[in-house]
Motif scaffolding. Structure first.
Motif, PDB file in Angstrom:
ATOM      1  N   ARG A  29       0.798  -1.220  -0.088  1.00 57.45           N
ATOM      2  CA  ARG A  29       0.086  -0.124  -0.008  1.00 57.45           C
ATOM      3  C   ARG A  29       0.895   1.273   0.045  1.00 57.45           C
ATOM      4  O   ARG A  29       1.972   1.256   0.470  1.00 57.45           O
ATOM      5  CB  ARG A  29      -0.864  -0.096   1.165  1.00 57.45           C
ATOM      6  N   GLN A  30       0.427   2.341  -0.712  1.00 58.18           N
ATOM      7  CA  GLN A  30       1.300   3.592  -0.744  1.00 58.18           C
ATOM      8  C   GLN A  30       0.976   4.337   0.649  1.00 58.18           C
ATOM      9  O   GLN A  30       0.090   3.956   1.741  1.00 58.18           O
ATOM     10  CB  GLN A  30       0.762   4.209  -1.788  1.00 58.18           C
ATOM     11  N   ILE A  31       1.862   5.159   1.012  1.00 59.77           N
ATOM     12  CA  ILE A  31       1.694   6.026   2.164  1.00 59.77           C
ATOM     13  C   ILE A  31       0.590   7.390   1.920  1.00 59.77           C
ATOM     14  O   ILE A  31       0.635   7.923   0.981  1.00 59.77           O
ATOM     15  CB  ILE A  31       2.940   6.727   2.315  1.00 59.77           C
ATOM     16  N   ASN A  32      -0.528   7.131   2.692  1.00 61.30           N
ATOM     17  CA  ASN A  32      -1.733   7.930   2.254  1.00 61.30           C
ATOM     18  C   ASN A  32      -2.253   8.236   3.533  1.00 61.30           C
ATOM     19  O   ASN A  32      -3.347   7.714   3.875  1.00 61.30           O
ATOM     20  CB  ASN A  32      -2.448   7.498   1.458  1.00 61.30           C
ATOM     21  N   PRO A  33      -1.866   9.203   4.462  1.00 70.51           N
ATOM     22  CA  PRO A  33      -2.226   9.523   5.772  1.00 70.51           C
ATOM     23  C   PRO A  33      -3.910   9.966   5.894  1.00 70.51           C
ATOM     24  O   PRO A  33      -4.347   9.923   6.960  1.00 70.51           O
ATOM     25  CB  PRO A  33      -1.110  10.429   6.342  1.00 70.51           C
ATOM     26  N   ASP A  34      -4.147  10.583   4.770  1.00 68.97           N
ATOM     27  CA  ASP A  34      -5.463  11.178   4.785  1.00 68.97           C
ATOM     28  C   ASP A  34      -6.544  10.115   4.766  1.00 68.97           C
ATOM     29  O   ASP A  34      -7.765  10.430   5.240  1.00 68.97           O
ATOM     30  CB  ASP A  34      -5.436  12.005   3.527  1.00 68.97           C
ATOM     31  N   THR A  35      -6.145   8.814   4.392  1.00 67.47           N
ATOM     32  CA  THR A  35      -7.056   7.730   4.399  1.00 67.47           C
ATOM     33  C   THR A  35      -6.489   6.670   5.014  1.00 67.47           C
ATOM     34  O   THR A  35      -5.734   5.646   4.252  1.00 67.47           O
ATOM     35  CB  THR A  35      -7.724   7.453   2.941  1.00 67.47           C
ATOM     36  N   PRO A  36      -6.313   6.617   6.421  1.00 66.41           N
ATOM     37  CA  PRO A  36      -5.242   5.550   6.992  1.00 66.41           C
ATOM     38  C   PRO A  36      -5.690   4.053   6.858  1.00 66.41           C
ATOM     39  O   PRO A  36      -4.716   3.267   6.610  1.00 66.41           O
ATOM     40  CB  PRO A  36      -5.720   6.079   8.672  1.00 66.41           C
ATOM     41  N   ALA A  37      -7.071   4.007   6.570  1.00 69.43           N
ATOM     42  CA  ALA A  37      -7.477   2.459   6.356  1.00 69.43           C
ATOM     43  C   ALA A  37      -6.902   2.106   5.066  1.00 69.43           C
ATOM     44  O   ALA A  37      -6.614   0.783   4.916  1.00 69.43           O
ATOM     45  CB  ALA A  37      -8.928   2.482   6.373  1.00 69.43           C
ATOM     46  N   GLU A  38      -6.505   2.782   4.156  1.00 70.91           N
ATOM     47  CA  GLU A  38      -5.983   2.593   2.979  1.00 70.91           C
ATOM     48  C   GLU A  38      -4.233   2.579   2.828  1.00 70.91           C
ATOM     49  O   GLU A  38      -3.617   2.254   1.677  1.00 70.91           O
ATOM     50  CB  GLU A  38      -6.594   3.139   1.685  1.00 70.91           C
ATOM     51  N   SER A  39      -3.733   3.094   3.941  1.00 69.57           N
ATOM     52  CA  SER A  39      -2.265   3.412   3.817  1.00 69.57           C
ATOM     53  C   SER A  39      -1.807   2.478   4.398  1.00 69.57           C
ATOM     54  O   SER A  39      -1.896   1.325   5.081  1.00 69.57           O
ATOM     55  CB  SER A  39      -2.340   4.697   4.588  1.00 69.57           C
ATOM     56  N   LEU A  40      -0.250   2.660   4.152  1.00 75.56           N
ATOM     57  CA  LEU A  40       0.759   1.443   4.440  1.00 75.56           C
ATOM     58  C   LEU A  40       0.930   1.450   6.001  1.00 75.56           C
ATOM     59  O   LEU A  40       1.310   2.426   6.761  1.00 75.56           O
ATOM     60  CB  LEU A  40       2.213   1.800   4.078  1.00 75.56           C
ATOM     61  N   LYS A  41       0.817   0.249   6.509  1.00 75.47           N
ATOM     62  CA  LYS A  41       0.801  -0.150   8.075  1.00 75.47           C
ATOM     63  C   LYS A  41       1.801  -1.150   8.366  1.00 75.47           C
ATOM     64  O   LYS A  41       1.659  -2.293   7.627  1.00 75.47           O
ATOM     65  CB  LYS A  41      -0.728  -0.528   8.449  1.00 75.47           C
ATOM     66  N   ILE A  42       2.702  -0.742   9.106  1.00 71.86           N
ATOM     67  CA  ILE A  42       3.662  -1.687   9.584  1.00 71.86           C
ATOM     68  C   ILE A  42       3.467  -2.289  10.953  1.00 71.86           C
ATOM     69  O   ILE A  42       3.049  -1.548  11.941  1.00 71.86           O
ATOM     70  CB  ILE A  42       5.150  -1.089   9.430  1.00 71.86           C
ATOM     71  N   ASP A  43       3.400  -3.467  11.009  1.00 70.99           N
ATOM     72  CA  ASP A  43       3.013  -4.233  12.294  1.00 70.99           C
ATOM     73  C   ASP A  43       4.257  -4.615  13.302  1.00 70.99           C
ATOM     74  O   ASP A  43       4.288  -4.796  14.369  1.00 70.99           O
ATOM     75  CB  ASP A  43       2.283  -5.366  12.254  1.00 70.99           C
ATOM     76  N   ALA A  44       5.362  -4.636  12.745  1.00 70.80           N
ATOM     77  CA  ALA A  44       6.653  -4.936  13.206  1.00 70.80           C
ATOM     78  C   ALA A  44       7.857  -4.674  12.520  1.00 70.80           C
ATOM     79  O   ALA A  44       7.913  -4.318  11.354  1.00 70.80           O
ATOM     80  CB  ALA A  44       6.848  -6.594  13.581  1.00 70.80           C
ATOM     81  N   ILE A  45       8.891  -4.274  13.319  1.00 69.07           N
ATOM     82  CA  ILE A  45      10.228  -3.543  12.612  1.00 69.07           C
ATOM     83  C   ILE A  45      11.280  -4.638  13.043  1.00 69.07           C
ATOM     84  O   ILE A  45      11.451  -4.933  14.312  1.00 69.07           O
ATOM     85  CB  ILE A  45      10.547  -2.411  12.985  1.00 69.07           C
ATOM     86  N   PHE A  46      12.034  -5.288  12.034  1.00 71.16           N
ATOM     87  CA  PHE A  46      13.317  -6.041  12.446  1.00 71.16           C
ATOM     88  C   PHE A  46      14.364  -5.724  11.803  1.00 71.16           C
ATOM     89  O   PHE A  46      14.553  -5.364  10.630  1.00 71.16           O
ATOM     90  CB  PHE A  46      12.941  -7.314  11.688  1.00 71.16           C
ATOM     91  N   VAL A  47      15.145  -5.194  12.722  1.00 67.90           N
ATOM     92  CA  VAL A  47      16.784  -4.993  12.299  1.00 67.90           C
ATOM     93  C   VAL A  47      17.606  -6.268  12.074  1.00 67.90           C
ATOM     94  O   VAL A  47      18.077  -6.903  13.114  1.00 67.90           O
ATOM     95  CB  VAL A  47      17.465  -4.128  13.230  1.00 67.90           C
ATOM     96  N   TYR A  48      17.615  -6.846  11.062  1.00 69.33           N
ATOM     97  CA  TYR A  48      18.234  -8.178  10.478  1.00 69.33           C
ATOM     98  C   TYR A  48      19.769  -7.967  10.777  1.00 69.33           C
ATOM     99  O   TYR A  48      20.424  -8.941  11.041  1.00 69.33           O
ATOM    100  CB  TYR A  48      17.790  -8.727   9.329  1.00 69.33           C
ATOM    101  N   ASN A  49      20.189  -7.080  10.131  1.00 70.41           N
ATOM    102  CA  ASN A  49      21.594  -6.840  10.061  1.00 70.41           C
ATOM    103  C   ASN A  49      22.017  -5.316  10.310  1.00 70.41           C
ATOM    104  O   ASN A  49      20.958  -4.653  10.117  1.00 70.41           O
ATOM    105  CB  ASN A  49      22.170  -7.476   8.767  1.00 70.41           C
TER     106      ASN A  49
END
Length: 403
Positions: A186-206
């Motif tokens: 999904r693209q970043i679209n804060p005006d329509t949060p339900a359709e915007s890019l949502k990240i559930d977890a962040i992993f620093v692998y390396n």
């Protein structure tokens, strides 16, 4: 093998009556084999094993360290189990194993190899979620995460390529990102949060390569509402809420794969590792939030969970080497050979095995630690290199009857 079996065979016969011996002869070689092979195997099964760090112990950058191949080859000939336990990563376990085999000319399999991010595969609650994977070269960590079962994996390069204004100073890297960037779910679209890019977890692998972009994206997400990129939580800074409102709005969980501040590269001075980025981000967070608590999870050496995972691998390796014979005897001791007092040595010293095994720490002089400086965590023994470490450990274990 025949020479080593002979004394045991004679003892086996001596312990049986003539009638029992004739019965064994009548029943054929298979019963003979079962009769004394079990005794031999039980008497020779080593009740100790090894865990080796890689960078600074077996290799330094891409160059094998003297004696490393000889040490591992000896353990394989003697069927003494060992695992490789590294805070490195950024590649799949299979790729890293192939690389090490070529360098060391020793057979290594993925079931005896653990990278810092290997346990991330167990976080199945995120397999169907959208996660941000940070660090490593190009999209290699993205592919590793997908190999672990994560279905929706986004990288900072993916986000920057779709929205280059998110960090204007990444322009010099844009040509690199464009070679591997994939479309966002999904693209970043804060005006329509339900359709915007949502990240559930962040992993620093390396270790992150572009600290500016990576740190800014993580900061954006930790200040967001429900992990929706491009939003700011209205709770931030609210003194009526716990932690002044920070991290009170379903922000994504943050995971680091290891805390190493330093690592030994081909350069003559140690280089900053993932722990350096972690410290830098913690300072940034502290400055932005006025000292709010930052919640994150760090695995890798020296954490208890990582050593537990490594011991599970080692016990599995021991079982595959020796089958079921004699495995009622516990694995009594594990020798951890490392070059970093703050990860390898500290982890071995502080680890409490759920199986009751004792971990002995051996510090070598071929990596991070430099002779003349007091180790921040004191090892049980110090040796010049991995070969000397193995020679000392095997002799010590056998002298004390651990094999």
């Amino acid at each position: 093998m025949a020479t080593s079996l002979a004394p045991t065979l004679r003892r086996t016969l001596a312990q049986r009556s003539p009638t029992q011996c004739r019965t064994l002869l009548h029943n054929g070689p298979s019963q003979w084999q079962r009769s004394f092979q079990t005794q031999v195997t039980q008497s020779k099964i080593p009740n100790f094993g090894f865990a080796f760090d890689i960078d600074g112990v077996l290799v330094r950058s891409s160059t094998p360290i003297s004696g490393a191949s000889k040490a591992l080859s000896y353990l394989q000939r003697e069927s003494i189990p060992f695992v490789l336990l590294t805070n490195g990563g950024g590649k799949s376990e299979a790729e890293r194993v192939r690389d090490l085999q070529e360098k060391l000319d020793v057979e290594i399999t993925t079931d005896m190899f653990m990278q810092s991010h290997t346990p991330f595969a167990e976080l199945r609650e995120y397999h169907d979620k959208t996660v941000l994977v940070v660090g490593g070269d190009y999209d290699k960590c993205q592919k590793v995460a997908q190999g672990y079962g994560f279905k929706n994996v986004v990288t900072p390069g993916d986000i920057y390529t779709a929205h280059p204004d998110i960090w204007p100073f990444a322009k010099p890297f844009s040509s690199v990102y464009s070679t591997f960037a994939k479309p966002l779910p999904r693209q970043i679209n804060p005006d329509t949060p339900a359709e915007s890019l949502k990240i559930d977890a962040i992993f620093v692998y390396n270790d992150p390569r572009d600290w500016g972009l990576d740190a800014h994206l993580i900061l954006d997400l930790m200040l967001s509402s429900h992990g929706i990129l491009g939003t700011l939580s209205p709770k931030n800074g609210d003194k009526n809420l716990p932690n002044n409102g920070y991290l009170q709005d379903s922000q994504p969980a943050l995971y680091y794969s290891n805390p190493d501040l330093w690592w030994a590269s081909s350069y003559h001075l140690n280089r900053l590792g993932q722990g350096g980025f972690q410290a830098a981000f913690a300072g940034l967070w502290n400055e932005v939030t006025g000292g709010a608590k930052l919640t994150s999870t760090t695995i890798g050496k020296p954490t208890q969970a990582t050593y537990e995972y490594a011991e599970t691998l080692l016990r599995g390796r021991r079982k595959r080497l020796w089958g079921q014979v004699g495995l009622n005897d516990p694995l009594r001791e594990v020798f951890m050979v490392g070059d970093n007092p703050e990860s390898d040595i500290r982890g071995a010293n502080e680890y409490r095995s759920p199986h009751g095994s004792v971990w002995t720490s051996i510090l070598v002089k071929t990596g991070v630690w430099r002779e003349g400086k007091e180790p921040s965590y004191k090892p049980d023994i110090i040796r010049e290199n991995v070969l000397e470490a193995v020679e000392w450990a095997v002799e010590d274990a056998r002298r004390r009857g651990s094999a």
